[in-house]
Design a protein around this motif. Structure first.
Motif, PDB file in Angstrom:
ATOM      1  N   LYS A   1      -2.370  46.722 -39.550  1.00 58.21           N
ATOM      2  CA  LYS A   1      -1.764  47.728 -38.667  1.00 58.21           C
ATOM      3  C   LYS A   1      -2.370  49.119 -38.891  1.00 58.21           C
ATOM      4  O   LYS A   1      -2.821  49.776 -37.943  1.00 58.21           O
ATOM      5  CB  LYS A   1      -0.241  47.803 -38.918  1.00 58.21           C
ATOM      6  N   SER A   2      -2.368  49.537 -40.155  1.00 59.19           N
ATOM      7  CA  SER A   2      -2.910  50.874 -40.444  1.00 59.19           C
ATOM      8  C   SER A   2      -4.376  50.952 -40.048  1.00 59.19           C
ATOM      9  O   SER A   2      -4.827  51.929 -39.452  1.00 59.19           O
ATOM     10  CB  SER A   2      -2.776  51.190 -41.932  1.00 59.19           C
ATOM     11  N   THR A   3      -5.112  49.909 -40.378  1.00 57.67           N
ATOM     12  CA  THR A   3      -6.539  49.882 -40.057  1.00 57.67           C
ATOM     13  C   THR A   3      -6.758  50.056 -38.558  1.00 57.67           C
ATOM     14  O   THR A   3      -7.608  50.827 -38.122  1.00 57.67           O
ATOM     15  CB  THR A   3      -7.137  48.535 -40.510  1.00 57.67           C
TER      16      THR A   3
ATOM     17  N   SER B   1       0.733  59.436 -41.935  1.00 52.56           N
ATOM     18  CA  SER B   1       0.341  58.164 -42.539  1.00 52.56           C
ATOM     19  C   SER B   1       1.277  57.756 -43.665  1.00 52.56           C
ATOM     20  O   SER B   1       2.138  58.516 -44.096  1.00 52.56           O
ATOM     21  CB  SER B   1      -1.107  58.210 -43.002  1.00 52.56           C
ATOM     22  N   GLN B   2       1.052  56.534 -44.114  1.00 53.53           N
ATOM     23  CA  GLN B   2       1.857  55.985 -45.204  1.00 53.53           C
ATOM     24  C   GLN B   2       1.716  56.832 -46.460  1.00 53.53           C
ATOM     25  O   GLN B   2       2.671  57.069 -47.176  1.00 53.53           O
ATOM     26  CB  GLN B   2       1.362  54.570 -45.518  1.00 53.53           C
ATOM     27  N   ASP B   3       0.480  57.241 -46.738  1.00 50.20           N
ATOM     28  CA  ASP B   3       0.254  58.050 -47.932  1.00 50.20           C
ATOM     29  C   ASP B   3       0.267  59.507 -47.522  1.00 50.20           C
ATOM     30  O   ASP B   3      -0.617  59.972 -46.818  1.00 50.20           O
ATOM     31  CB  ASP B   3      -1.104  57.731 -48.551  1.00 50.20           C
TER      32      ASP B   3
ATOM     33  N   ILE C   1       2.522  57.235 -35.886  1.00 44.92           N
ATOM     34  CA  ILE C   1       3.403  57.322 -37.046  1.00 44.92           C
ATOM     35  C   ILE C   1       3.328  56.002 -37.791  1.00 44.92           C
ATOM     36  O   ILE C   1       3.783  54.963 -37.302  1.00 44.92           O
ATOM     37  CB  ILE C   1       4.839  57.639 -36.617  1.00 44.92           C
ATOM     38  N   ASP C   2       2.683  56.028 -38.951  1.00 45.35           N
ATOM     39  CA  ASP C   2       2.453  54.809 -39.716  1.00 45.35           C
ATOM     40  C   ASP C   2       3.482  54.749 -40.837  1.00 45.35           C
ATOM     41  O   ASP C   2       3.239  55.221 -41.940  1.00 45.35           O
ATOM     42  CB  ASP C   2       1.025  54.816 -40.268  1.00 45.35           C
ATOM     43  N   GLU C   3       4.623  54.158 -40.551  1.00 44.20           N
ATOM     44  CA  GLU C   3       5.730  54.089 -41.507  1.00 44.20           C
ATOM     45  C   GLU C   3       6.002  55.452 -42.136  1.00 44.20           C
ATOM     46  O   GLU C   3       6.281  55.557 -43.315  1.00 44.20           O
ATOM     47  CB  GLU C   3       5.432  53.048 -42.582  1.00 44.20           C
ATOM     48  N   GLY C   4       5.907  56.479 -41.298  1.00 44.03           N
ATOM     49  CA  GLY C   4       6.007  57.850 -41.790  1.00 44.03           C
ATOM     50  C   GLY C   4       7.423  58.272 -42.123  1.00 44.03           C
ATOM     51  O   GLY C   4       7.638  59.366 -42.641  1.00 44.03           O
TER      52      GLY C   4
HETATM   53 MG   LIG Z   1      -0.262  50.120 -43.388  1.00 45.75          MG
END
Ligand SMILES: [Mg+2]
Ligand SMILES: Nc1ncnc2c1ncn2[C@@H]1O[C@H](COP(=O)(O)OP(=O)(O)OP(=O)(O)O)[C@@H](O)[C@H]1O
Length: 572
Positions: free
Chosen positions: A371-373, A412-414, A491-494
């Motif tokens: 997903k993130s990729t 992002s997640q990070d 929004i990546d699991e933000g």
């Molecule tokens: Mg991810």
């Protein structure tokens, strides 16, 4: 030195050649003064000590003071001006590397190791500074001294000088043998330093995890690296010391030969005592200079691997910023047969997806499904995919990278919070934002906690935002989005670290603020997915299902299984 490394140095130092010229000039003055002192030894011994002439004594003493003054003037010029030029060069290298890193192709950081990069910037740059300083301050000066001494010695007594010459081939042999050894170990030493920095960097970043688990593997690994470093340092210093010892022994042997032949000539009356000591003084200085010169030659070999490691950083592949300006999405985002491999792993496996401008799309999938990729491709954080991704009628790679990043926002997640004030952490999203705008953004992101911090916007957040909780960091990262106001928002699991109520409020704010914009929302929460118009389900780098929440549940496929496993969270 390697040809290309030499021209590399030349290019760096060229702007400061005026400083180098003055330094060289200083070196010449110093060498001439040394020659003067050696020369005058004869007068001191023959005219003053043996002939006992008072006028000569006055002359000799005055000469010593004058010569000493010029010698030290020359010394100051070389000892100050060479390093000055070097520090200017190193400042430029640091700036250059920093820029190269900022503009590096994102893939560079996938392919290369962070600790190694760090070590090159710190250890290798430091070694570079030290070695070049040593080389220039000593080496260049000693060349003049050697020339001056050779002239004085030949003038004094060419026969004695021939005896001295016999030692030169031995010196050359020693240089060659030990020079190669040092080069080898210098290279290995650099690699060991890099490994060391790498492991320290790792431990420091993950110290809490290290503490929570068994420390033994970390200790064992470290011991291995630490011991290897020690052994290489040992070899390095061993070859340096034994080399110096050998060279000095050759020097003493040459001196002994000169004393033998010179003494014989004094006894047989065809050499004055003054001439002999003047010659001997010259030889001592010459041997010393040759030794420094040889050590310098060894250093030059050690310098090669260091320069190679620095040049690697200066040649980091850079992102090109050219192409069509992306002004905002008008019609669609289209993924067409997108594949991606990272180090032999097929991460994306034929993504086909059409997203309408203004659509709110939910993206779901098991962890590691890609997903993130998939979304990182949009702001050009990943470029080496196969297939095509269109923003309206143009493929992504036709757009100017900076224009994509300006108008595509990503939480992002990070979360990245840097060690600076809250304000500066937010200003990266909009450098000219007023405090009022910042406060509004913080409110929309439910980051009210900032107002309770002792210095408010001026509070310094610590490295990686260490003084904030995970949820607080996420909210700051969302506040950035309200300032940036991107055209496409990812929004990546933000919001994953927020409690359910706060999360819902924040998401509501996002949806109303960016009502007209395209939003891609990666999340596991059904409550949020409900707000989207369509959901795509990713599995093993492929889209396996799509539809609205209700359609997907009815289908009883991957999505259905997914939410029934997840249980509570998805009842929403
Ligand atoms: Mg991810
Ligand atoms: N820099 C990288 N080097 C090697 N493998 C990578 C890299 N980045 C991602 N991967 C791999 O690609 C796969 C997909 O990663 P990705 O981050 O896209 O997953 P995801 O669906 O976002 O997972 P999650 O829900 O855990 O965030 C994973 O198997 C991961 O190991």
């Amino acid at each position: 030195m390697k040809e290309n490394n030499f021209s590399f140095l030349w290019k760096l130092f060229k702007p400061y050649s005026y400083l180098m010229l003055f330094a060289i000039f200083g070196g010449i003055i110093e060498s001439l003064a040394m020659a003067g002192i050696v020369f005058i030894i004869k007068n001191i011994i023959d005219d003053v000590f043996i002939a006992k002439d008072l006028t000569s004594l006055k002359f000799v003493v005055t000469a010593i003071v004058v010569i000493a003054f010029f010698k030290q003037l020359g010394f100051f010029m070389r000892d100050y001006l060479y390093p000055l030029a070097i520090f200017k060069v190193v400042r430029n290298i640091r700036a250059d590397i920093y820029n190269k890193i900022l503009n590096a192709e994102p893939s560079f950081f996938v392919d290369n190791n962070l600790g190694d990069i760090l070590s090159r910037i710190t250890n290798d740059l430091e070694a570079f500074t030290k070695t070049v300083k040593l080389l220039s301050v000593n080496l260049i000066t000693q060349i003049f001294t050697v020339v001056a001494m050779i002239i004085v010695l030949i003038y004094r007594d060419w026969q004695l000088f021939l005896i001295f010459l016999v030692s030169v081939p031995f010196l050359a042999l020693a240089l060659n043998y030990f020079g190669n050894k040092r080069k080898k170990y210098s290279q290995r030493l650099r690699e060991s330093f890099a490994e060391f920095t790498q492991i320290i960097n790792q431990i420091l970043t993950g110290i809490e995890v290290v503490k929570l688990f068994d420390k033994k593997p970390f200790i064992a690994l470290f011991q291995k690296i630490n011991n290897k470093l020690y052994h290489r340092q040992k070899k390095d210093i061993f070859y340096e010391s034994i080399y110096l010892a050998v060279v000095e022994f050759i020097g003493y042997s040459a001196t002994a030969a000169i004393v033998f032949y010179g003494g014989y000539r004094i006894i047989s009356g065809n050499l004055s005592t003054g001439e002999f000591f003047s010659f001997l003084g010259g030889v001592v200085i010459l041997i010393n200079s040759l030794q420094v010169l040889q050590r310098g030659a060894v250093q030059i070999k050690a310098l090669n691997p260091i320069i190679d490691r620095l040049r690697f950083l200066l040649m980091i592949p850079q992102e090109e910023d050219k192409g069509i300006e992306f002004k905002g999405l008008k019609e669609k985002i289209l993924y067409k047969d997108v594949y991606l491999k990272i180090k032999e792993n097929q991460i994306l496996n034929g993504i086909n997806l059409r997203i309408k401008a203004g659509e709110k799309l939910g993206i779901v999938g098991l962890t590691g499904s890609g997903k993130s990729t998939m979304v990182k491709i949009l702001p050009a954080l990943i470029k080496n995919y196969q297939g095509e991704v269109f923003l309206d009628e143009h493929e992504l790679r036709e757009y100017r990278v900076s224009s994509l990043r300006k108008r595509i926002g990503m939480v992002s997640q990070d979360v990245f919070i840097f060690n600076d004030t809250v304000r500066n952490n937010l200003l990266i999203a909009k450098p000219d934002a007023t405090d009022e705008e910042i406060i509004q953004a913080l409110k929309k992101a439910k980051a009210d906690f900032v107002f309770k911090l002792e210095k408010g916007l001026d509070t310094v957040l610590g490295e990686k935002g260490s003084r904030l909780s995970g949820g607080e960091r996420q909210r700051l990262s969302i506040a950035r989005i309200f300032l940036k106001r991107p055209n496409i928002l990812i929004i990546d699991e933000g919001t994953s670290a927020l409690d359910v109520k706060t999360e819902e409020e924040v998401i509501n704010n996002i949806f109303s603020e960016f009502e007209k914009n395209t939003i891609l929302m990666i999340t596991h929460r059904l409550k949020i997915l409900e707000k989207t118009q369509r959901i795509v389900v990713i599995d093993k780098g492929k889209i396996v299902e799509e539809g609205t929440k209700d359609e997907l549940i009815k289908k009883k496929g991957v999505f259905y299984r997914f939410i029934t496993i997840s249980g509570e969270k998805f009842k929403g």
